[in-house]
Design a protein around this motif. Structure first.
Motif, PDB file in Angstrom:
ATOM      1  N   LEU A   1      11.248   1.250   5.590  1.00 18.21           N
ATOM      2  CA  LEU A   1       9.996   1.905   5.936  1.00 18.21           C
ATOM      3  C   LEU A   1       9.672   1.512   7.370  1.00 18.21           C
ATOM      4  O   LEU A   1       9.658   0.325   7.704  1.00 18.21           O
ATOM      5  CB  LEU A   1       8.874   1.442   5.010  1.00 18.21           C
TER       6      LEU A   1
ATOM      7  N   ASN B   1      -2.439   1.667   2.342  1.00 16.09           N
ATOM      8  CA  ASN B   1      -2.757   2.862   3.124  1.00 16.09           C
ATOM      9  C   ASN B   1      -2.785   4.120   2.261  1.00 16.09           C
ATOM     10  O   ASN B   1      -2.952   5.216   2.765  1.00 16.09           O
ATOM     11  CB  ASN B   1      -1.748   3.034   4.258  1.00 16.09           C
TER      12      ASN B   1
ATOM     13  N   LYS C   1       0.932   2.157  -5.347  1.00 16.73           N
ATOM     14  CA  LYS C   1       0.168   2.681  -4.208  1.00 16.73           C
ATOM     15  C   LYS C   1      -0.108   1.518  -3.268  1.00 16.73           C
ATOM     16  O   LYS C   1      -0.602   0.474  -3.678  1.00 16.73           O
ATOM     17  CB  LYS C   1      -1.145   3.307  -4.663  1.00 16.73           C
ATOM     18  N   ASP C   2       0.239   1.699  -1.986  1.00 17.68           N
ATOM     19  CA  ASP C   2       0.042   0.614  -1.019  1.00 17.68           C
ATOM     20  C   ASP C   2      -1.362   0.657  -0.423  1.00 17.68           C
ATOM     21  O   ASP C   2      -2.179   1.520  -0.768  1.00 17.68           O
ATOM     22  CB  ASP C   2       1.152   0.623   0.042  1.00 17.68           C
TER      23      ASP C   2
ATOM     24  N   SER D   1       1.163  12.482  -0.759  1.00 13.41           N
ATOM     25  CA  SER D   1       0.811  12.464  -2.180  1.00 13.41           C
ATOM     26  C   SER D   1      -0.671  12.731  -2.418  1.00 13.41           C
ATOM     27  O   SER D   1      -1.066  13.099  -3.526  1.00 13.41           O
ATOM     28  CB  SER D   1       1.200  11.121  -2.807  1.00 13.41           C
ATOM     29  N   SER D   2      -1.513  12.562  -1.410  1.00 10.08           N
ATOM     30  CA  SER D   2      -2.945  12.799  -1.572  1.00 10.08           C
ATOM     31  C   SER D   2      -3.330  14.254  -1.298  1.00 10.08           C
ATOM     32  O   SER D   2      -4.457  14.654  -1.566  1.00 10.08           O
ATOM     33  CB  SER D   2      -3.746  11.878  -0.652  1.00 10.08           C
TER      34      SER D   2
ATOM     35  N   TYR E   1      -0.214   5.204   0.364  1.00  7.33           N
ATOM     36  CA  TYR E   1       1.101   5.788   0.133  1.00  7.33           C
ATOM     37  C   TYR E   1       1.584   5.421  -1.264  1.00  7.33           C
ATOM     38  O   TYR E   1       1.494   4.267  -1.686  1.00  7.33           O
ATOM     39  CB  TYR E   1       2.119   5.295   1.160  1.00  7.33           C
ATOM     40  N   CYS E   2       2.100   6.414  -1.966  1.00 10.63           N
ATOM     41  CA  CYS E   2       2.642   6.206  -3.305  1.00 10.63           C
ATOM     42  C   CYS E   2       4.164   6.112  -3.187  1.00 10.63           C
ATOM     43  O   CYS E   2       4.812   7.027  -2.668  1.00 10.63           O
ATOM     44  CB  CYS E   2       2.251   7.351  -4.217  1.00 10.63           C
ATOM     45  N   ILE E   3       4.685   4.983  -3.645  1.00  7.86           N
ATOM     46  CA  ILE E   3       6.111   4.723  -3.552  1.00  7.86           C
ATOM     47  C   ILE E   3       6.649   4.598  -4.965  1.00  7.86           C
ATOM     48  O   ILE E   3       6.237   3.703  -5.719  1.00  7.86           O
ATOM     49  CB  ILE E   3       6.391   3.453  -2.723  1.00  7.86           C
TER      50      ILE E   3
ATOM     51  N   PRO F   1      -1.535  10.305   3.359  1.00  2.71           N
ATOM     52  CA  PRO F   1      -0.281  10.406   2.625  1.00  2.71           C
ATOM     53  C   PRO F   1      -0.092  11.784   2.003  1.00  2.71           C
ATOM     54  O   PRO F   1      -1.042  12.413   1.530  1.00  2.71           O
ATOM     55  CB  PRO F   1      -0.412   9.332   1.544  1.00  2.71           C
TER      56      PRO F   1
ATOM     57  N   ASP G   1       5.215   9.577  -2.061  1.00  3.90           N
ATOM     58  CA  ASP G   1       5.530   9.830  -0.658  1.00  3.90           C
ATOM     59  C   ASP G   1       6.948   9.386  -0.340  1.00  3.90           C
ATOM     60  O   ASP G   1       7.587   9.928   0.553  1.00  3.90           O
ATOM     61  CB  ASP G   1       4.545   9.080   0.249  1.00  3.90           C
TER      62      ASP G   1
ATOM     63  N   LEU H   1       5.910   5.698   8.091  1.00  3.38           N
ATOM     64  CA  LEU H   1       4.582   5.720   7.487  1.00  3.38           C
ATOM     65  C   LEU H   1       3.552   5.407   8.566  1.00  3.38           C
ATOM     66  O   LEU H   1       3.602   4.347   9.197  1.00  3.38           O
ATOM     67  CB  LEU H   1       4.477   4.676   6.368  1.00  3.38           C
TER      68      LEU H   1
END
Length: 122
Positions: free
Chosen positions: A48, A113, A110-111, A63-64, A115-117, A61, A72, A13
């Protein structure tokens, strides 16, 4: 050939601020290890690898992206409810779910940054 000892992939990431990302994931229960100068954040068999972006605007990311999936990284677990409770107690942003079912359940966080986990399991 019967190869059985391959663990889940490590996902890289690109992050805006590596130390902030390390702190974020450590707070969620991930274990930090510096391997070859890289920040490895592990939870169970998921790792990660956080990589500092030279230009923070380059952190985008998957996902965006238009047409991208809603996650992601996808993590399978048999401790879904416990993880959900932990993440909620830490104030983590849940962006999908939770969806609880007999055959399959999941939720997505969503973190910091973007990123969707996703976490899912039976």
């Amino acid at each position: 050939m019967n190869i059985q000892d391959v663990n889940g992939p490590s996902v890289v990431l690109l992050v805006r601020n590596e130390q902030e990302a390390i702190n974020y994931y450590t707070d969620l229960g991930f274990k930090f290890e510096s391997v070859g100068g890289h920040a490895h954040m592990s939870l169970g068999k998921v790792t990660l690898i956080l990589h500092q972006a030279q230009n923070p605007d380059e952190v985008k990311p998957f996902s965006s992206a238009s047409g991208g999936l809603y996650f992601d990284v996808f993590c399978y677990t048999s401790q879904l409810k416990e993880l959900h409770e932990l993440f909620i107690s830490k104030g983590v942003m849940v962006v999908n779910g939770p969806f609880w079912g007999e055959g399959w359940s999941e939720f997505t966080i969503k973190d910091l940054n973007g990123y969707c986990i996703a976490f899912g399991g039976k």
